[in-house]
Scaffold this active site. Structure first.
Site, PDB file in Angstrom:
ATOM      1  N   ASP A   1      -2.553 -12.698   5.266  1.00 28.48           N
ATOM      2  CA  ASP A   1      -3.616 -13.372   6.025  1.00 28.48           C
ATOM      3  C   ASP A   1      -4.953 -13.155   5.328  1.00 28.48           C
ATOM      4  O   ASP A   1      -5.724 -14.094   5.093  1.00 28.48           O
ATOM      5  CB  ASP A   1      -3.661 -12.818   7.452  1.00 28.48           C
ATOM      6  CG  ASP A   1      -4.803 -13.411   8.255  1.00 28.48           C
ATOM      7  OD1 ASP A   1      -4.924 -14.652   8.262  1.00 28.48           O
ATOM      8  OD2 ASP A   1      -5.592 -12.644   8.845  1.00 28.48           O
TER       9      ASP A   1
ATOM     10  N   ASP B   1      -5.414  -3.242  -2.314  1.00 26.66           N
ATOM     11  CA  ASP B   1      -6.851  -3.174  -2.631  1.00 26.66           C
ATOM     12  C   ASP B   1      -7.106  -3.682  -4.051  1.00 26.66           C
ATOM     13  O   ASP B   1      -8.021  -4.471  -4.301  1.00 26.66           O
ATOM     14  CB  ASP B   1      -7.415  -1.757  -2.412  1.00 26.66           C
ATOM     15  CG  ASP B   1      -6.551  -0.652  -2.996  1.00 26.66           C
ATOM     16  OD1 ASP B   1      -5.435  -0.938  -3.473  1.00 26.66           O
ATOM     17  OD2 ASP B   1      -6.995   0.516  -2.988  1.00 26.66           O
TER      18      ASP B   1
ATOM     19  N   ASP C   1      -7.217 -16.026   2.397  1.00 26.32           N
ATOM     20  CA  ASP C   1      -8.575 -16.559   2.590  1.00 26.32           C
ATOM     21  C   ASP C   1      -9.375 -16.512   1.283  1.00 26.32           C
ATOM     22  O   ASP C   1     -10.263 -17.336   1.062  1.00 26.32           O
ATOM     23  CB  ASP C   1      -9.330 -15.787   3.677  1.00 26.32           C
ATOM     24  CG  ASP C   1      -9.182 -16.431   5.066  1.00 26.32           C
ATOM     25  OD1 ASP C   1      -8.106 -17.014   5.316  1.00 26.32           O
ATOM     26  OD2 ASP C   1     -10.118 -16.349   5.877  1.00 26.32           O
TER      27      ASP C   1
ATOM     28  N   LYS D   1       0.890  -1.172   0.000  1.00 30.00           N
ATOM     29  CA  LYS D   1       0.000   0.000   0.000  1.00 30.00           C
ATOM     30  C   LYS D   1       0.926   1.220   0.000  1.00 30.00           C
ATOM     31  O   LYS D   1       0.860   2.097   0.874  1.00 30.00           O
ATOM     32  CB  LYS D   1      -0.927  -0.056   1.231  1.00 30.00           C
ATOM     33  CG  LYS D   1      -2.040   0.986   1.230  1.00 30.00           C
ATOM     34  CD  LYS D   1      -3.131   0.754   0.188  1.00 30.00           C
ATOM     35  CE  LYS D   1      -4.097   1.934   0.162  1.00 30.00           C
ATOM     36  NZ  LYS D   1      -5.096   1.818  -0.932  1.00 30.00           N
TER      37      LYS D   1
HETATM   38  C1  IPM Z   1      -3.974 -17.849   9.819  1.00 25.75           C
HETATM   39  C2  IPM Z   1      -4.852 -17.520  10.992  1.00 25.75           C
HETATM   40  C3  IPM Z   1      -3.995 -16.935  12.117  1.00 25.75           C
HETATM   41  C4  IPM Z   1      -3.362 -15.656  11.591  1.00 25.75           C
HETATM   42  C5  IPM Z   1      -4.754 -16.681  13.438  1.00 25.75           C
HETATM   43  C6  IPM Z   1      -5.399 -17.938  13.963  1.00 25.75           C
HETATM   44  C7  IPM Z   1      -3.865 -16.058  14.474  1.00 25.75           C
HETATM   45  O1  IPM Z   1      -5.864 -16.654  10.586  1.00 25.75           O
HETATM   46  O2  IPM Z   1      -3.009 -18.627  10.000  1.00 25.75           O
HETATM   47  O3  IPM Z   1      -4.235 -17.362   8.716  1.00 25.75           O
HETATM   48  O4  IPM Z   1      -3.989 -14.594  11.637  1.00 25.75           O
HETATM   49  O5  IPM Z   1      -2.204 -15.717  11.159  1.00 25.75           O
HETATM   50 MG    MG Z   2      -5.985 -16.332   8.492  1.00 25.14          MG
END
Ligand code: IPM
Ligand code: MG
Length: 359
Positions: free
Chosen positions: A250, A226, A254, A194
């Site tokens: 992180d 973003d 996802d 960023k």
């Molecule tokens: C991940 C999880 C962890 C993180 C949590 C559980 C602390 O979300 O490994 O992605 O944020 O790193």
């Molecule tokens: Mg995570």
């Protein structure tokens, strides 16, 4: 005991952790036995389970055992029971302390679309087809670890603060990991930042550009976080290696769960200079814990990564990946990736099917 015996520290953790780790261990033991590969397993407590037993999310004994092992396998940590706890007594604090203590600065999160699961994504098949990227997430710095941090001020007038902090050497070493990995793949690195707003990201961009000079055969692009989030759902197949700060990685990783159909299928390896740690990228899913419905694929494929990265046995990693794909191809699924024409089975039966393939 010979030197060839590999010691593995096993940390089931909380929620579905125990179930998915049990599945992964069944596969691990079977593959190891068949290959004449000696393993010794040591189970220890971490996260909420360790808070309940020892009032410490990372007991000394657990850390010592991890340090003395050749590799660590972790399930997941966290749950509503411990959410009200102060920071030092949160399950997540134990995991972060473990990553820091083991010096696991590089988190590798492969996001690969299995053709058989293409219908499981909420995105159109023509968008997610061919997705094959690795998120290289910096894991021991940035917003998660920067100081000062905390909440100060009198009640009613508090200020909460965290800091995104990176030193040059921390950026250099994770950038090298990304470029090295890209050399074994399609030779493209997209560095996420960023830099239009944050000074720390201006340094990140400058240092990554410098490191890129050592890898003239790898193409480097910089992408704002973003825009990266948007591109990941718009045209995800464009990415090869995504290099990110700790929290950006992180969040972005996802999205990988949406691209591939279920976050339950995604493995990871956290690497540094000592023993590496293998864990699925998903959380402890307390809502489905103990019901025999969790998807063990992320953890089983984490064991595959362990064989490849820690034990230099890519052949055994491939056996595991192939067995998982084989069962999915047969139409056998856990509930999260069910689809028309498939048969939904529980965690245990799904694991047994994988074990049959490995026999
Ligand atoms: C991940 C999880 C962890 C993180 C949590 C559980 C602390 O979300 O490994 O992605 O944020 O790193
Ligand atoms: Mg995570």
């Amino acid at each position: 005991m010979s030197d060839s015996v590999k010691k593995i520290c096993v940390l089931p953790g909380d929620g579905i952790g125990a179930e998915i780790v049990a599945s992964a261990l069944a596969v691990l033991k079977q593959v190891a036995a068949r290959a004449g590969f000696d393993v010794e397993l040591y189970e220890e407590a971490i996260g909420g389970a360790a808070i309940d037993a020892f009032n410490n999310p990372l007991p000394d004994q657990t850390l010592r055992r991890c340090m003395e092992s050749d590799a660590v396998l972790l399930g997941a940590v966290g749950g509503p029971k411990w959410d009200p706890n102060p920071p030092a007594l949160k399950p997540e604090t134990g995991l972060l302390a473990l990553r820091k203590a083991l010096g696991l600065y590089g988190n590798l999160r492969p996001v690969k679309m299995l053709p058989v699961l293409i219908g499981c994504s909420t995105l159109k098949p023509e968008v997610v087809g061919g997705v094959d990227m690795v998120v290289v997430r910096e894991l021991t710095g940035g917003l998660y670890f920067g100081t000062p941090r905390g909440v100060s001020g009198e009640p009613g007038k508090e200020t909460g603060f965290n800091n995104m902090v990176y030193q040059r050497h921390e950026i250099e070493r994770i950038a090298r990991k990304a470029f090295e990995l890209a050399r074994r793949r399609r030779r493209k690195v997209a560095s996420v930042d960023k830099a239009n707003v944050l000074e720390v990201c201006q340094l990140w961009r400058k240092v990554v550009t410098e490191v890129a000079g050592e890898y003239p055969d790898v193409e480097l692009n910089h992408i704002l976080v973003d825009n990266c989030a948007m591109q990941m759902v718009l045209r995800p197949a464009q990415f090869d290696v995504l290099l990110t700060e700790n929290m950006f990685g992180d969040i972005l990783s996802d999205i990988g769960g949406v691209l591939t159909g279920s976050i339950g299928t995604l493995p990871s390896a956290s690497v540094g200079d000592g023993p590496a740690l293998y864990e699925p990228i998903h959380g402890s899913a307390p809502d489905i814990a103990g019901k025999d419905i969790a998807n063990p694929v992320g953890t089983i494929n984490s064991v595959a990564m362990m064989f490849e990265y820690s034990f230099d046995r890519p052949d055994l990693a491939k056996q595991i990946n192939d067995a998982v794909s084989g069962v999915l191809n047969d139409g056998c699924r856990t509930a999260d990736i069910a689809g028309s024409g498939t048969r939904v089975v529980g965690t245990r039966e799904f694991t047994e099917r994988i074990q049959e393939k490995l026999r």
